[in-house]
Design a protein around this motif. Structure first.
Motif, PDB file in Angstrom:
ATOM      1  N   ALA A 250     106.585  44.366 -21.911  1.00 14.01           N
ATOM      2  CA  ALA A 250     105.386  43.578 -22.198  1.00 14.01           C
ATOM      3  C   ALA A 250     105.384  42.273 -21.397  1.00 14.01           C
ATOM      4  O   ALA A 250     106.431  41.710 -21.093  1.00 14.01           O
ATOM      5  N   LYS A 251     104.213  41.817 -21.060  1.00 16.58           N
ATOM      6  CA  LYS A 251     104.044  40.541 -20.380  1.00 16.58           C
ATOM      7  C   LYS A 251     103.548  39.498 -21.380  1.00 16.58           C
ATOM      8  O   LYS A 251     102.822  39.824 -22.329  1.00 16.58           O
ATOM      9  N   ILE A 252     103.929  38.246 -21.140  1.00 15.43           N
ATOM     10  CA  ILE A 252     103.569  37.159 -22.039  1.00 15.43           C
ATOM     11  C   ILE A 252     103.010  36.001 -21.218  1.00 15.43           C
ATOM     12  O   ILE A 252     103.652  35.536 -20.271  1.00 15.43           O
ATOM     13  N   VAL A 253     101.812  35.555 -21.573  1.00 10.87           N
ATOM     14  CA  VAL A 253     101.202  34.413 -20.871  1.00 10.87           C
ATOM     15  C   VAL A 253     100.721  33.391 -21.899  1.00 10.87           C
ATOM     16  O   VAL A 253     100.275  33.748 -22.989  1.00 10.87           O
ATOM     17  N   VAL A 254     100.820  32.123 -21.531  1.00  6.85           N
ATOM     18  CA  VAL A 254     100.510  31.035 -22.461  1.00  6.85           C
ATOM     19  C   VAL A 254      99.800  29.900 -21.724  1.00  6.85           C
ATOM     20  O   VAL A 254      99.693  29.902 -20.502  1.00  6.85           O
ATOM     21  N   HIS A 255      99.356  28.927 -22.511  1.00  5.51           N
ATOM     22  CA  HIS A 255      98.796  27.698 -21.956  1.00  5.51           C
ATOM     23  C   HIS A 255      99.916  26.691 -21.666  1.00  5.51           C
ATOM     24  O   HIS A 255     100.952  26.691 -22.343  1.00  5.51           O
ATOM     25  N   PRO A 256      99.708  25.789 -20.705  1.00  2.00           N
ATOM     26  CA  PRO A 256     100.706  24.738 -20.461  1.00  2.00           C
ATOM     27  C   PRO A 256     100.684  23.647 -21.531  1.00  2.00           C
ATOM     28  O   PRO A 256     101.417  22.667 -21.420  1.00  2.00           O
ATOM     29  N   GLU A 257      99.862  23.809 -22.565  1.00  6.74           N
ATOM     30  CA  GLU A 257      99.898  22.910 -23.712  1.00  6.74           C
ATOM     31  C   GLU A 257     100.954  23.328 -24.725  1.00  6.74           C
ATOM     32  O   GLU A 257     101.117  22.677 -25.765  1.00  6.74           O
ATOM     33  N   CYS A 258     101.686  24.404 -24.421  1.00  2.00           N
ATOM     34  CA  CYS A 258     102.794  24.844 -25.269  1.00  2.00           C
ATOM     35  C   CYS A 258     104.066  24.065 -24.908  1.00  2.00           C
ATOM     36  O   CYS A 258     104.175  23.485 -23.825  1.00  2.00           O
ATOM     37  N   ASP A 259     105.038  24.114 -25.816  1.00  2.00           N
ATOM     38  CA  ASP A 259     106.322  23.478 -25.558  1.00  2.00           C
ATOM     39  C   ASP A 259     106.914  24.010 -24.250  1.00  2.00           C
ATOM     40  O   ASP A 259     106.779  25.191 -23.934  1.00  2.00           O
ATOM     41  N   PRO A 260     107.554  23.148 -23.454  1.00  2.00           N
ATOM     42  CA  PRO A 260     108.115  23.591 -22.175  1.00  2.00           C
ATOM     43  C   PRO A 260     109.041  24.795 -22.279  1.00  2.00           C
ATOM     44  O   PRO A 260     109.072  25.629 -21.365  1.00  2.00           O
ATOM     45  N   SER A 261     109.796  24.922 -23.367  1.00  2.00           N
ATOM     46  CA  SER A 261     110.678  26.086 -23.509  1.00  2.00           C
ATOM     47  C   SER A 261     109.876  27.378 -23.578  1.00  2.00           C
ATOM     48  O   SER A 261     110.303  28.416 -23.052  1.00  2.00           O
ATOM     49  N   VAL A 262     108.710  27.321 -24.207  1.00  2.00           N
ATOM     50  CA  VAL A 262     107.827  28.489 -24.308  1.00  2.00           C
ATOM     51  C   VAL A 262     107.218  28.810 -22.948  1.00  2.00           C
ATOM     52  O   VAL A 262     107.170  29.965 -22.515  1.00  2.00           O
ATOM     53  N   VAL A 263     106.779  27.775 -22.263  1.00  2.00           N
ATOM     54  CA  VAL A 263     106.178  27.961 -20.934  1.00  2.00           C
ATOM     55  C   VAL A 263     107.193  28.566 -19.962  1.00  2.00           C
ATOM     56  O   VAL A 263     106.878  29.482 -19.201  1.00  2.00           O
ATOM     57  N   GLN A 264     108.413  28.057 -19.995  1.00  2.00           N
ATOM     58  CA  GLN A 264     109.444  28.557 -19.078  1.00  2.00           C
ATOM     59  C   GLN A 264     109.832  29.996 -19.374  1.00  2.00           C
ATOM     60  O   GLN A 264     110.203  30.749 -18.468  1.00  2.00           O
ATOM     61  N   ALA A 265     109.750  30.406 -20.637  1.00  2.00           N
ATOM     62  CA  ALA A 265     110.141  31.770 -21.020  1.00  2.00           C
ATOM     63  C   ALA A 265     109.034  32.790 -20.795  1.00  2.00           C
ATOM     64  O   ALA A 265     109.298  33.999 -20.771  1.00  2.00           O
ATOM     65  N   ALA A 266     107.801  32.323 -20.632  1.00  2.00           N
ATOM     66  CA  ALA A 266     106.661  33.233 -20.450  1.00  2.00           C
ATOM     67  C   ALA A 266     106.609  33.761 -19.021  1.00  2.00           C
ATOM     68  O   ALA A 266     107.282  33.255 -18.119  1.00  2.00           O
ATOM     69  N   ASP A 267     105.792  34.779 -18.829  1.00  2.00           N
ATOM     70  CA  ASP A 267     105.616  35.359 -17.491  1.00  2.00           C
ATOM     71  C   ASP A 267     104.596  34.597 -16.660  1.00  2.00           C
ATOM     72  O   ASP A 267     104.524  34.773 -15.440  1.00  2.00           O
ATOM     73  N   GLY A 268     103.821  33.765 -17.325  1.00  2.00           N
ATOM     74  CA  GLY A 268     102.832  32.970 -16.611  1.00  2.00           C
ATOM     75  C   GLY A 268     102.202  31.974 -17.556  1.00  2.00           C
ATOM     76  O   GLY A 268     102.230  32.152 -18.775  1.00  2.00           O
ATOM     77  N   ASN A 269     101.642  30.914 -17.005  1.00  2.00           N
ATOM     78  CA  ASN A 269     100.947  29.930 -17.825  1.00  2.00           C
ATOM     79  C   ASN A 269      99.792  29.334 -17.041  1.00  2.00           C
ATOM     80  O   ASN A 269      99.835  29.258 -15.813  1.00  2.00           O
ATOM     81  N   GLY A 270      98.772  28.947 -17.768  1.00  2.00           N
ATOM     82  CA  GLY A 270      97.616  28.375 -17.096  1.00  2.00           C
ATOM     83  C   GLY A 270      96.462  28.151 -18.046  1.00  2.00           C
ATOM     84  O   GLY A 270      96.586  28.279 -19.267  1.00  2.00           O
ATOM     85  N   SER A 271      95.331  27.824 -17.467  1.00  2.00           N
ATOM     86  CA  SER A 271      94.120  27.532 -18.225  1.00  2.00           C
ATOM     87  C   SER A 271      93.577  28.789 -18.898  1.00  2.00           C
ATOM     88  O   SER A 271      94.066  29.902 -18.674  1.00  2.00           O
ATOM     89  N   THR A 272      92.543  28.623 -19.694  1.00  2.00           N
ATOM     90  CA  THR A 272      91.907  29.773 -20.335  1.00  2.00           C
ATOM     91  C   THR A 272      91.378  30.733 -19.283  1.00  2.00           C
ATOM     92  O   THR A 272      91.476  31.954 -19.435  1.00  2.00           O
ATOM     93  N   THR A 273      90.837  30.190 -18.210  1.00  2.00           N
ATOM     94  CA  THR A 273      90.353  31.043 -17.119  1.00  2.00           C
ATOM     95  C   THR A 273      91.502  31.866 -16.542  1.00  2.00           C
ATOM     96  O   THR A 273      91.346  33.058 -16.245  1.00  2.00           O
ATOM     97  N   PHE A 274      92.670  31.241 -16.402  1.00  2.00           N
ATOM     98  CA  PHE A 274      93.850  31.964 -15.914  1.00  2.00           C
ATOM     99  C   PHE A 274      94.218  33.097 -16.857  1.00  2.00           C
ATOM    100  O   PHE A 274      94.514  34.224 -16.413  1.00  2.00           O
ATOM    101  N   LEU A 275      94.224  32.835 -18.167  1.00  2.00           N
ATOM    102  CA  LEU A 275      94.599  33.860 -19.142  1.00  2.00           C
ATOM    103  C   LEU A 275      93.625  35.040 -19.100  1.00  2.00           C
ATOM    104  O   LEU A 275      94.042  36.200 -19.168  1.00  2.00           O
ATOM    105  N   ILE A 276      92.350  34.742 -18.995  1.00  2.00           N
ATOM    106  CA  ILE A 276      91.341  35.809 -18.923  1.00  2.00           C
ATOM    107  C   ILE A 276      91.528  36.637 -17.656  1.00  2.00           C
ATOM    108  O   ILE A 276      91.506  37.869 -17.686  1.00  2.00           O
ATOM    109  N   LYS A 277      91.746  35.954 -16.540  1.00  2.00           N
ATOM    110  CA  LYS A 277      91.937  36.658 -15.274  1.00  2.00           C
ATOM    111  C   LYS A 277      93.202  37.509 -15.299  1.00  2.00           C
ATOM    112  O   LYS A 277      93.230  38.627 -14.758  1.00  2.00           O
TER     113      LYS A 277
END
Length: 346
Positions: free
Chosen positions: A232-259
């Motif tokens: 599974a892939k995991i994507v989040v917003h950069p408004e999450c805790d840095p540990s969450v962002v670093q562990a995810a497969d990608g992070n970005g704006s809502t437009t990024f998540l939709i894309k």
């Protein structure tokens, strides 16, 4: 509910191009169904001025409607179905406290440039504009923090500490060059503790605000998915805790998540760390192609304050409703802060 739907649709037909209903991505499907345009807050605000519509109804939270009112044409009026739809993170940075902090930090003689996330009040944007600063979104935070660093000796980033830290990580600002402000309670009144001496060698001074929705996405949740669904892939917003962002497969704006959801190969499983209304909408859209799940089911209560019922009530009495307004002494410096961002990102 049926009566509200009938009211909304009949008024939309009567008003035609004089009315535009805008909906943020975090709105419920029931509300989104009656919107003309949907998107992120600043994206929606920037679309207002070119519209023929004179009546703009913003289905989102209050700071978004304020941004729309700052950017509207003189012949346009902006309304929100519930003026009590606030934003907890935006409320964590009050304009008077921001100005006090900037004045205290400036006593050392250093030039402190404020940079505020768009999720902030018009009053805060006005303070930022007067102090030579600008605004950023999650999509352009890197560009704007880089811009701000070139304008003075240090940057005050507000109100989201996680977006500040994640952006600093990307730009390589060392931890020892950062200072996160903290709150002290003095005689029962919470105040931001600012020691200019403590900040004098820092490049980035960080307001201690955060989004309660994004606080709910944790490293434990990601670790559990990695164990049980390793593909599974995991994507989040950069408004999450840095540990969450670093562990995810990608992070970005809502437009990024939709894309990301759109471009993921058929058969993919994607966990998305954002507000549940958007995740469920994407899951429904791609249900025959891929599996889309929430990293955690998390709903924004303030976004939920916009309902079919209060949207219908607003439209039925729109001629007598009070539009969202921003005083000129706030509007002009706030607009300047926004224009600096648009120029820097052109």
């Amino acid at each position: 509910m049926e009566k509200s739907i009938e009211t909304i649709e009949s008024i939309r037909k009567v008003m035609g191009e004089d009315l535009a209903i805008l909906g943020h991505h975090y709105q419920s499907d029931a509300v989104i169904a009656h919107t003309d345009i949907r998107g992120d807050s600043l994206e929606l605000s920037r679309k207002i001025s070119p519209l023929k519509a004179k009546y703009i109804v913003f289905c989102g939270v209050y700071f978004m409607a304020e941004s729309a009112a700052i950017l509207q044409r003189p012949d346009q009026k902006v309304f929100i179905p519930d003026t009590g739809a606030s934003c907890p993170m935006a409320d964590m940075a009050e304009a008077g406290r921001v100005e006090t902090v900037l004045n205290l930090l400036g006593k050392s003689g250093r030039k402190i440039i404020p940079l505020t996330y768009v999720n902030s009040s018009a009053a805060v944007k006005g303070v930022v504009g007067r102090f030579g600063g600008s605004v950023c979104t999650s999509a352009n935070a890197k560009t704007m923090l880089d811009w701000a660093r070139k304008q003075g000796d240090a940057v005050l980033f507000l109100p989201d500490k996680h977006l500040a830290r994640n952006t600093a990580n990307y730009l390589g600002i060392p931890e020892e060059k950062r200072l996160i402000l903290h709150e002290a309670v003095i005689d029962g009144d919470p105040n931001l503790y600012v020691d200019p001496a403590e900040a004098e060698d820092k490049e980035l001074i960080i307001w201690p605000g955060y989004c309660p929705i994004h606080e709910e996405f944790t490293l434990d949740a990601i670790d559990n998915i990695r164990r049980t669904e390793p593909d599974a892939k995991i994507v989040v917003h950069p408004e999450c805790d840095p540990s969450v962002v670093q562990a995810a497969d990608g992070n970005g704006s809502t437009t990024f998540l939709i894309k990301y959801a759109e471009e993921a190969p058929a058969g993919s499983t994607i966990y998305i760390g954002t507000e549940e209304n958007l995740v469920s909408r994407l899951a429904e859209r791609f249900k025959n192609e891929k599996v889309i799940k929430p990293l955690k089911v998390s709903l924004c209560e303030d976004m939920g304050k916009i309902t079919l019922e209060n949207l219908a009530a607003l439209l039925a009495n729109i001629e007598n409703e009070t539009p969202v307004s921003v005083s000129d002494d706030v509007k002009e410096p706030a607009r300047l802060a926004l224009e600096r961002m648009l120029e820097a990102c052109a």
